[in-house]
Motif scaffolding. Structure first.
Motif, PDB file in Angstrom:
ATOM      1  N   GLN A   1      -1.203  18.941  -1.569  1.00  0.00           N
ATOM      2  CA  GLN A   1      -2.018  17.931  -1.525  1.00  0.00           C
ATOM      3  C   GLN A   1      -2.889  17.487  -2.940  1.00  0.00           C
ATOM      4  OE1 GLN A   1      -1.654  15.523   0.631  1.00  0.00           O
ATOM      5  NE2 GLN A   1      -0.460  16.966   1.790  1.00  0.00           N
TER       6      GLN A   1
ATOM      7  N   GLN B   1      -0.517  16.126  -5.523  1.00  0.00           N
ATOM      8  CA  GLN B   1      -0.241  14.793  -5.517  1.00  0.00           C
ATOM      9  C   GLN B   1      -1.490  14.283  -6.247  1.00  0.00           C
ATOM     10  OE1 GLN B   1       2.845  14.035  -4.015  1.00  0.00           O
ATOM     11  NE2 GLN B   1       2.502  16.548  -3.459  1.00  0.00           N
TER      12      GLN B   1
ATOM     13  N   ASN C   1       6.291  15.245  -0.887  1.00  0.00           N
ATOM     14  CA  ASN C   1       6.016  14.873  -2.200  1.00  0.00           C
ATOM     15  C   ASN C   1       6.153  13.450  -2.735  1.00  0.00           C
ATOM     16  OD1 ASN C   1       5.069  17.948  -3.285  1.00  0.00           O
ATOM     17  ND2 ASN C   1       6.829  17.963  -2.161  1.00  0.00           N
TER      18      ASN C   1
ATOM     19  N   GLN D   1       4.106  10.896  -3.356  1.00  0.00           N
ATOM     20  CA  GLN D   1       3.551  10.503  -4.574  1.00  0.00           C
ATOM     21  C   GLN D   1       3.871  10.912  -5.921  1.00  0.00           C
ATOM     22  OE1 GLN D   1      -0.961  10.560  -3.351  1.00  0.00           O
ATOM     23  NE2 GLN D   1      -0.182  11.043  -1.383  1.00  0.00           N
ATOM     24  N   LEU D   2       4.207  12.449  -5.914  1.00  0.00           N
ATOM     25  CA  LEU D   2       4.771  13.068  -7.255  1.00  0.00           C
ATOM     26  C   LEU D   2       6.023  12.201  -7.354  1.00  0.00           C
ATOM     27  CD1 LEU D   2       4.681  15.282  -9.121  1.00  0.00           C
ATOM     28  CD2 LEU D   2       5.839  16.753  -7.495  1.00  0.00           C
TER      29      LEU D   2
END
Length: 614
Positions: free
Chosen positions: A200, A203, A274, A276-277
């Protein structure tokens, strides 16, 4: 620790403790089955209870810790567990489908002499996958990642007495190591750049450091590419897909577990976790979509011409995983995980039904040596028909809702070319699903069953049949965690074509079946293409030619390693000096005196020569 956190801790530990008990104890087969099935079934019940608790909450987080793993300078890694809507869906799939596969195995594997070893591996497999999906940091996730890789190796080569099974296990282990190595490098890179391995935090910090407004987001793309390589290896996507068809060497329930609930879904989960990454690297996301598109077409086309029952399903898995990658690549992560869930139901059903066929037909795998089994094996026939219908995405099956949603999301993203490719893949999927069912259950009788599925096998098939029909309920938490694209603007063609095409494909398969075209020799002018497609587009031959053969040649040329020559020279020189000097130490007094005089003369000469030079 709250009561719910205690339940969360039990989820990965119960199958792990069960595996340890089985490993170090001597139990009769009945108790082996009870321990193995009971532990995974208990996890399934806990998962269902957690679903009930959080049913009304679409946005929730439950954490737990098993202690500190590493605490060195700036690196602190806990055995931390993290439950949110995504990981809740995953543990429900892994434990639920895993429990049914365990139940099925009690009948399928009961006569095997190594039942304890089998269930030890199987429970360890489930535990590793549960650690993977519940990990709150990438290092613990990687531990589970490597755990499922190890267990897949052990289970694919379970019948190690046959050399081809060992080769298949080695192939799976080595090919997935390519992606795993890249992923490990990605973890190092993420830590050096962001200073944490907490998923988290990554991100959040990634968005702070590598904002999309910043033109220099090369590092974000590189990290995502390395993680993608790991996902490609584990989820059998191009160009590392050709280990999966050979993974059929293991027992059929193992194939069901690998293909439906555990190992191959790990890559999908990694990218979804992942997401958002990956949003910071749109070029990598487009690559994900391209990989998925080409893989789904490769897998579907190869499945269309196979004659081995399990290989058809293996290539089918590769194709369906391609749909999930396509959905992830166009920004529809919730749809990808939804299809992962429904696929787990109907693919586990198909593999276990295939295992029941093989169990009942003298261990025969060739579909053209089967036939006429509709009335002889009614439970298997009905289960297989439901599985094929869900795979073909016929309306009102679980597969229909998830695959149609992916197609709608792809066209909503504006990638019309990828949409047409996915629609073509859906047509081929429906065709080979119908071909498989018609040949096996409606074809001319070739073999008569010499056994019937056990009650535990039949019960697992019935439950999975119900899930394959009515399991198409999209988890609301996924929509909140990974918002989906707006699909309201679909045209009439885009809406109806994916629904109509499977019926056209089934009609075509029916016509070819009734005219007895299936199973006939391929025309001479098509034999080359047919063999190419049947071999999985010759990737094994390609890698043998460009990697394995040159490496073997280089090893042959360098069998007397030139680097080793230097060290061997030191060894030989030392040995010869030893032989020379040992002659002065043979226990004879005259030799000792002579050696003293000789070395004194040499030392005096060396001293005199030094004085003269000065």
């Amino acid at each position: 620790m709250t009561e719910y956190a205690i339940l969360l801790v039990l989820v990965p530990l119960l199958p792990l403790f069960s595996a340890l008990i089985l490993l170090f104890s001597k139990l009769p087969k009945l108790w082996i089955s009870i321990f193995a099935v009971g532990s995974v079934a208990s996890v399934a019940l806990i998962s269902l209870f957690l679903n009930v608790i959080f049913w009304q909450q679409s946005d929730f987080v439950l954490t737990a810790s098993l202690g500190t793993w590493i605490n060195i300078a700036q690196l602190k890694v806990n055995f931390g567990l993290y439950l949110d809507p995504l990981s809740l869906v995953m543990i429900t799939i892994v434990s639920g489908v895993g429990a049914l596969i365990h139940l099925y195995s009690t009948g399928f594997m009961y006569q095997d002499n190594d039942l304890k070893r089998y269930f030890t591996y199987l429970n360890l497999f489930v535990s590793a996958m549960l650690f993977l999906v519940l990990a709150d940091n990438l290092l613990l996730l990687y531990l589970g990642w490597e755990g499922v890789g190890l267990c897949s190796y052990l289970l694919i080569g379970f019948w190690y007495q046959d050399r081809k099974n060992n080769l298949a296990a080695n192939k799976a282990f080595l090919m997935t190591r390519i992606g795993d190595t890249a992923m490990a490098i990605g973890l190092f890179l993420l830590f050096t750049q962001l200073g944490t391995l907490d998923i988290q935090e990554i991100q959040i910090k990634a968005h702070a450091v590598w904002s999309l407004n910043n033109d220099n987001n090369t590092m974000a793309s590189l990290c995502c590419l390395l993680l993608l390589a790991g996902a490609v290896g584990k989820s059998a996507q191009l160009p590392l897909q050709n280990w999966l068809p050979d993974a059929m060497a293991g027992p059929t329930p193992v194939s069901a577990l690998i293909h439906a609930a555990t190992m191959v879904t790990a890559g999908i989960y990694l990218i979804a976790r992942n997401s958002q990454l990956f949003q910071l690297a749109p070029d990598v996301l487009y690559l994900v979509a391209l990989i998925g598109t080409f893989t789904l077409l490769l897998g579907a086309s190869a499945a269309m011409v196979q004659t081995d029952l399990k290989r058809i399903l293996a290539y089918s898995t590769i194709s369906q995983l391609g749909y999930m990658f396509l959905a992830l690549g166009v920004g529809a992560g919730a749809s990808a995980v939804f299809h992962l869930m429904t696929h787990a139901f109907f693919k586990a059903l198909l593999f276990l039904a295939a295992g029941a066929l093989i169990y009942s037909l003298h261990h025969e795998h060739n579909i053209f040596k089967m036939g006429g089994l509709l009335k002889k094996l009614p439970v298997v026939a009905v289960s297989f028909s439901i599985g094929c219908a869900a795979l073909a995405s016929l309306p009102f099956t679980a597969g229909f809702f998830s695959k149609e949603l992916i197609l709608a999301q792809v066209i909503a993203s504006g990638h019309s070319g990828l949409w047409w490719a996915a629609v073509l893949g859906a047509f081929i999927t429906a065709f080979y699903s119908a071909r498989l069912f018609f040949v096996v259950f409606l074809g001319q009788t070739q073999l008569s069953p010499n056994a019937r599925p056990t009650k535990s096998m039949s019960l697992a098939l019935v439950i999975l049949s119900v899930l394959s029909l009515f399991g198409g309920i999209h988890p609301e938490g996924l929509k909140t965690l990974m918002p989906q694209l707006d699909t309201d603007g679909l045209s009439t063609l885009q809406h109806w074509l994916p629904i109509i095409l499977p019926f056209i494909a089934i009609s075509l398969a029916w016509w070819l079946f009734k005219t007895k075209r299936f199973g006939k020799p391929v025309p001479a002018f098509m034999q080359g293409v047919h063999q190419l497609v049947k071999s999985g587009w010759a990737f094994d031959h390609l890698y043998q030619t460009i990697i394995v053969s040159p490496f073997n040649t280089l090893c042959q040329v360098n069998k007397d390693d030139f680097i080793d020559l230097f060290y061997r020279l030191i060894e030989k020189t030392s040995g010869r000096l030893h032989m020379v000097f040992s002659k002065f130490q043979n226990g004879q007094l005259r030799r000792y005196n002579a050696s003293l005089i000789l070395f004194c003369i040499l030392a005096f000469a060396w001293f005199i020569s030094g004085e003269l030079m000065l």
